[in-house]
Design an enzyme around this catalytic site. Sequence first.
Site: not given
Ligand code: B16
Ligand code: MG
Length: 218
Positions: A7-9, A15, A44, A113-114, A144, A168-169
Amino acid sequence: MKGALFDLDGVIADTAVYHFRAWRKLVKDHFDRELPDKLEEKTKGVSRADSLKVILDYLGVTVPQEQFDALAAEKNEAYRALLAGLTSADILPGIPELIAQMKRHDVRLSLASASMNGPFILEKLGLSDTFDAIADPSKVAAGKPAPDIFLEAASEIGFDPGDCVGLEDSVAGITAINAAGAFSVGVGSPSELGHAKLLVPDTSALQYDAIETAFERR
Ligand code: B16
Ligand code: MG
């Protein structure tokens, strides 16, 4: 342990705080309302559009599709502005060491990552060349907690999810890793991430040997 699905964020970089700060600004500017802290977990790991749905639902507001799209775009602009100064110094503690150990053991790295901003963020962190693959969230049918992005991330590096760990967080993310059949490693508290197969309180506690041992005993 052949692959690691990251996962990224909230795992590679902090972030997640910027995401919620950008949502708060949007809601203040357009609806003159505040968002409670407890809403952050519900956004998240959840896609931009699904996060906006959660927020509008909390506000009790419905908007036409055109305004919905404009709000999502404006949030992303505010988020990207907050990311402008991001550098490798923003990589979370313990992650450079973990990545180095994984590389040393020939574990292939794939981003799950999403975020549509994943490639941009990896570039800013100086990690683009470190990852063997980036799963494209726009190409998967369901976000997810569905397993799709982790299945795609494993497939991109050519391994069965059962031969991979996922890090993942978020609540939705751990559910997604378990559903994909990978070994889930959670970063956070037992009250939220009790369904992770291995749990650490923060990224500095992520140790390659401990992950490997837990993976072998799964
Ligand atoms: P974006 P992850 C997710 O990243 C975030 O946790 C989530 O808060 C965010 O809405 C989603 O990415 C979409 O991000 O708007 O930059 O496309 O935790 O899956 O790395
Ligand atoms: Mg995350």
